[in-house]
Design a protein around this motif. Structure first.
Motif, PDB file in Angstrom:
ATOM      1  N   GLU A  33      55.001  19.800  70.479  1.00 27.54           N
ATOM      2  CA  GLU A  33      55.410  20.573  71.649  1.00 27.54           C
ATOM      3  C   GLU A  33      54.467  21.731  71.959  1.00 27.54           C
ATOM      4  N   ALA A  34      53.940  22.361  70.926  1.00 31.47           N
ATOM      5  CA  ALA A  34      53.080  23.528  71.143  1.00 31.47           C
ATOM      6  C   ALA A  34      51.776  23.160  71.857  1.00 31.47           C
ATOM      7  N   PHE A  35      51.358  21.884  71.788  1.00 36.36           N
ATOM      8  CA  PHE A  35      50.136  21.510  72.503  1.00 36.36           C
ATOM      9  C   PHE A  35      50.285  21.769  73.999  1.00 36.36           C
ATOM     10  N   GLY A  36      51.390  21.309  74.588  1.00 35.04           N
ATOM     11  CA  GLY A  36      51.618  21.544  76.014  1.00 35.04           C
ATOM     12  C   GLY A  36      51.714  23.018  76.342  1.00 35.04           C
ATOM     13  N   THR A  37      52.335  23.779  75.457  1.00 36.15           N
ATOM     14  CA  THR A  37      52.463  25.222  75.672  1.00 36.15           C
ATOM     15  C   THR A  37      51.103  25.900  75.647  1.00 36.15           C
ATOM     16  N   VAL A  38      50.311  25.585  74.638  1.00 35.92           N
ATOM     17  CA  VAL A  38      48.981  26.198  74.532  1.00 35.92           C
ATOM     18  C   VAL A  38      48.105  25.751  75.698  1.00 35.92           C
ATOM     19  N   PHE A  39      48.205  24.477  76.090  1.00 35.16           N
ATOM     20  CA  PHE A  39      47.430  24.015  77.240  1.00 35.16           C
ATOM     21  C   PHE A  39      47.821  24.793  78.493  1.00 35.16           C
ATOM     22  N   THR A  40      49.100  25.052  78.682  1.00 38.49           N
ATOM     23  CA  THR A  40      49.552  25.826  79.838  1.00 38.49           C
ATOM     24  C   THR A  40      48.981  27.238  79.813  1.00 38.49           C
ATOM     25  N   ILE A  41      48.940  27.851  78.651  1.00 45.64           N
ATOM     26  CA  ILE A  41      48.371  29.200  78.528  1.00 45.64           C
ATOM     27  C   ILE A  41      46.891  29.180  78.902  1.00 45.64           C
ATOM     28  N   VAL A  42      46.156  28.207  78.373  1.00 45.00           N
ATOM     29  CA  VAL A  42      44.736  28.067  78.696  1.00 45.00           C
ATOM     30  C   VAL A  42      44.570  27.867  80.204  1.00 45.00           C
ATOM     31  N   SER A  43      45.388  26.976  80.782  1.00 46.57           N
ATOM     32  CA  SER A  43      45.295  26.677  82.210  1.00 46.57           C
ATOM     33  C   SER A  43      45.643  27.883  83.080  1.00 46.57           C
ATOM     34  N   MET A  44      46.626  28.654  82.665  1.00 48.62           N
ATOM     35  CA  MET A  44      47.003  29.854  83.428  1.00 48.62           C
ATOM     36  C   MET A  44      45.810  30.777  83.603  1.00 48.62           C
ATOM     37  N   ASN A  45      45.000  30.883  82.568  1.00 45.56           N
ATOM     38  CA  ASN A  45      43.821  31.747  82.648  1.00 45.56           C
ATOM     39  C   ASN A  45      42.768  31.206  83.606  1.00 45.56           C
ATOM     40  N   LYS A  46      42.817  29.905  83.906  1.00 40.90           N
ATOM     41  CA  LYS A  46      41.819  29.275  84.776  1.00 40.90           C
ATOM     42  C   LYS A  46      42.332  29.064  86.196  1.00 40.90           C
ATOM     43  N   ILE A  47      43.588  28.575  86.328  1.00 41.87           N
ATOM     44  CA  ILE A  47      44.087  28.181  87.650  1.00 41.87           C
ATOM     45  C   ILE A  47      45.397  28.866  88.032  1.00 41.87           C
ATOM     46  N   GLY A  48      45.792  29.878  87.281  1.00 40.62           N
ATOM     47  CA  GLY A  48      46.997  30.626  87.610  1.00 40.62           C
ATOM     48  C   GLY A  48      48.252  29.779  87.532  1.00 40.62           C
ATOM     49  N   THR A  49      49.181  30.051  88.447  1.00 37.36           N
ATOM     50  CA  THR A  49      50.480  29.381  88.377  1.00 37.36           C
ATOM     51  C   THR A  49      50.414  27.884  88.709  1.00 37.36           C
ATOM     52  N   SER A  50      49.307  27.383  89.191  1.00 37.82           N
ATOM     53  CA  SER A  50      49.173  25.937  89.402  1.00 37.82           C
ATOM     54  C   SER A  50      49.291  25.181  88.083  1.00 37.82           C
ATOM     55  N   ALA A  51      49.159  25.885  86.973  1.00 35.74           N
ATOM     56  CA  ALA A  51      49.288  25.266  85.650  1.00 35.74           C
ATOM     57  C   ALA A  51      50.668  24.641  85.443  1.00 35.74           C
ATOM     58  N   ALA A  56      47.774  13.609  75.919  1.00 32.91           N
ATOM     59  CA  ALA A  56      47.725  13.247  77.333  1.00 32.91           C
ATOM     60  C   ALA A  56      47.254  14.469  78.110  1.00 32.91           C
ATOM     61  N   LEU A  57      46.094  14.340  78.748  1.00 30.43           N
ATOM     62  CA  LEU A  57      45.481  15.429  79.488  1.00 30.43           C
ATOM     63  C   LEU A  57      45.487  15.133  80.979  1.00 30.43           C
ATOM     64  N   PRO A  58      45.473  16.163  81.807  1.00 31.91           N
ATOM     65  CA  PRO A  58      45.383  15.927  83.246  1.00 31.91           C
ATOM     66  C   PRO A  58      44.102  15.182  83.616  1.00 31.91           C
ATOM     67  N   GLY A  59      44.086  14.658  84.834  1.00 32.30           N
ATOM     68  CA  GLY A  59      42.981  13.825  85.286  1.00 32.30           C
ATOM     69  C   GLY A  59      41.811  14.543  85.912  1.00 32.30           C
ATOM     70  N   SER A  60      41.737  15.848  85.796  1.00 30.03           N
ATOM     71  CA  SER A  60      40.593  16.561  86.361  1.00 30.03           C
ATOM     72  C   SER A  60      39.575  16.885  85.277  1.00 30.03           C
ATOM     73  N   PRO A  61      38.276  16.814  85.606  1.00 27.81           N
ATOM     74  CA  PRO A  61      37.264  17.175  84.609  1.00 27.81           C
ATOM     75  C   PRO A  61      37.442  18.595  84.085  1.00 27.81           C
ATOM     76  N   GLY A  62      37.849  19.519  84.942  1.00 27.79           N
ATOM     77  CA  GLY A  62      38.057  20.901  84.508  1.00 27.79           C
ATOM     78  C   GLY A  62      39.149  21.010  83.465  1.00 27.79           C
ATOM     79  N   ALA A  63      40.245  20.297  83.678  1.00 26.25           N
ATOM     80  CA  ALA A  63      41.346  20.324  82.704  1.00 26.25           C
ATOM     81  C   ALA A  63      40.915  19.686  81.390  1.00 26.25           C
ATOM     82  N   CYS A  64      40.120  18.617  81.473  1.00 23.70           N
ATOM     83  CA  CYS A  64      39.625  17.972  80.250  1.00 23.70           C
ATOM     84  C   CYS A  64      38.698  18.920  79.491  1.00 23.70           C
ATOM     85  N   LYS A  65      37.835  19.627  80.213  1.00 20.44           N
ATOM     86  CA  LYS A  65      36.957  20.619  79.582  1.00 20.44           C
ATOM     87  C   LYS A  65      37.789  21.694  78.893  1.00 20.44           C
ATOM     88  N   ASP A  66      38.786  22.210  79.603  1.00 19.39           N
ATOM     89  CA  ASP A  66      39.627  23.276  79.043  1.00 19.39           C
ATOM     90  C   ASP A  66      40.352  22.808  77.785  1.00 19.39           C
TER      91      ASP A  66
END
Length: 180
Positions: free
Chosen positions: A102-120, A137-147
Motif C-alpha cells: 500500500e505504501a508504494f501508491g502513497t509514496v508515488f502520490t507524494i512524489v507526483s504531488m511535487n511534480k504535478i500538484g493535485t493532478s496526482a 503498476a505505473l501510469p502511462g506517461s514517460p514523466g510518471a515512469c521517470k518519477d
C-alpha cells in the motif's frame, strides 16, 4: 535518511516490462522505453517486454505467467492506472497480488504531488507481491515512469540502499509456501 552503502556489491535484478495500451506499438512506446532505459542504465537486466491491450484477463494472465517464471524478479507495467473505463491494469494487478504494498501508491502520490500538484490524485499506481515476485503498476506517461523509477524503484531495487530495500528480502517473499 536513505543512502547507498558503497561497501556492498550491486545485485542486478531481472525485470519484465509490460506496456498496457490499446494504441501503442513498439515504435512509439515512450513509457516502456523510459523504463527499459532506466533499468538497464542502472545495471539491471531486462527479462522480457511486451505490449498488451487494456484487457483485464489478458493482463492478469500475463502477470501470472511472469510471476511463475523463476527468471523474472520484478514486473513493471505502465498504462491503465487512470480513471477511465478502459483503465483496468490496477484491477488486473490486484487479481494477482498475494500482498499489496500500500505504501508504494502513497509514496508515488507524494512524489507526483511535487511534480504535478493535485493532478496526482488521478493516478492509481500500485505495487504488490505474488509468487515471490514484485509487481508495480505505473501510469502511462514517460514523466510518471521517470518519477517512479528515479524517486522510488531505483533505490528500493538496489541491494545497497539503506536502511532497507526490496532486494534483500527476495529470499523471504515466498517463505509461507515453504512452511510445514
Amino acid at each position: 535518511m536513505s543512502r547507498i552503502d558503497e561497501s556492498k556489491e550491486f545485485v542486478p535484478v531481472r525485470i519484465a516490462v509490460m506496456t498496457v495500451s490499446d494504441t501503442r506499438t513498439p515504435e512509439d512506446d515512450k513509457s516502456g522505453n523510459t523504463l527499459v532505459d532506466r533499468l538497464e542504465g542502472a545495471g539491471h537486466i531486462l527479462a522480457d517486454r511486451m505490449i498488451l491491450q487494456d484487457e483485464r484477463d489478458q493482463i492478469a494472465n500475463q502477470l501470472r505467467l511472469w510471476c511463475a517464471n523463476p527468471e523474472i524478479d520484478v514486473i513493471l507495467t505502465t498504462g491503465g492506472t487512470g480513471l477511465t473505463g478502459r483503465d483496468v491494469t490496477v484491477e488486473a494487478h490486484r487479481d494477482v497480488y498475494e500482498k499489496e504494498i500500500e505504501a508504494f501508491g502513497t509514496v508515488f502520490t507524494i512524489v507526483s504531488m511535487n511534480k504535478i500538484g493535485t493532478s496526482a490524485v488521478q493516478s492509481r499506481a500500485t505495487g504488490g507481491v505474488a509468487q515471490g515476485t514484485y509487481l508495480f503498476a505505473l501510469p502511462g506517461s514517460p514523466g510518471a515512469c521517470k518519477d517512479a523509477w528515479d524517486e522510488i524503484l531505483s533505490l528500493q531495487l538496489d541491494y545497497r540502499h539503506r536502511p532497507c530495500n526490496f532486494v534483500e528480502i527476495f529470499p523471504r517473499l515466498d517463505e509461507h509456501q515453504r512452511r510445514k
